[in-house]
Design an enzyme around this catalytic site. Sequence first.
Site, short mmCIF file in Angstrom:
data_model
loop_
_atom_site.label_atom_id
_atom_site.label_comp_id
_atom_site.label_asym_id
_atom_site.label_seq_id
_atom_site.Cartn_x
_atom_site.Cartn_y
_atom_site.Cartn_z
N HIS A 7 18.63 46.62 41.81
CA HIS A 7 19.13 47.59 42.80
C HIS A 7 20.40 48.27 42.28
O HIS A 7 20.54 49.49 42.35
CB HIS A 7 19.45 46.89 44.11
N HIS B 265 16.81 40.55 40.86
CA HIS B 265 16.38 41.50 41.89
C HIS B 265 17.55 42.39 42.34
O HIS B 265 17.43 43.62 42.38
CB HIS B 265 15.82 40.72 43.07
N GLU B 266 18.67 41.77 42.66
CA GLU B 266 19.83 42.54 43.13
C GLU B 266 20.45 43.36 42.01
O GLU B 266 20.94 44.47 42.23
CB GLU B 266 20.87 41.59 43.75
#
Length: 243
Positions: A45, A41-42
């Site tokens: 980003h 997820h990170e």
Amino acid sequence: MANLLFCSFLATTTSLVALGAADLRRVGIFVICLILAVGIHEFAHAYAAHRLGDPTPEGQGRLTLNPVAHMDPVGTLALPLSLGLFVPGLMFGWGRPVECQPRLFTRKISMRAGMALVAFAGPLSNLLQALVTLAIIFGLTQAGVLEPAAVLRGTEHPITLFFYLNIVLFAFNLLPLHPLDGGKVLYGIMGPRYQPIDDFIAKWGMFIILGLVLAPSLLNIDVLGALFGPLIDAGSWALRHVV
């Protein structure tokens, strides 16, 4: 003070002894799944910001799939472990936020749009993780490596837990509240004329999130369950059909 510390230690030890091996295994599997899901997820980003021209994530070592780079000592380890051990049924956590500088984004899009894209990349990665996991489950069950009955026993199997965890992370992070990704997406969609709304969400968003998370335990009102229920039901439907 010494007696107080001893009593606290004794109470903690008693609680740990009362926990069975199945409880410890469940918590351990959840934390591992959380570390993997949050790591990707990170990274999403960081990758989105990098593609938009911001070198900040790469410079800070966040443009990597190594989950260690994205772990938060409290949100990814301490809190999930504590909740899993002492508050069964309430599992919560987060990763280390990726920093970016919208002023460095490509001029092909506005800074608001760029922030919305970077924010949306995280939840989108969770949806993709769920879909890839579903495909892996299909392949393993068709090959006879994985028993369908094991997959369908709720979240007892690690791969099933990872599947549902990513569905929840996708839905939860898209709530239009700061500091969640959904708050940044909403900010990107809204124009400057709606800035007061964003200011209100920024001020009270965290309190609203805590209220939503704690409501089932404190008030027996599961707002998040009602919101996420249809999506989880869709995931269950898909899971039953692939096995």
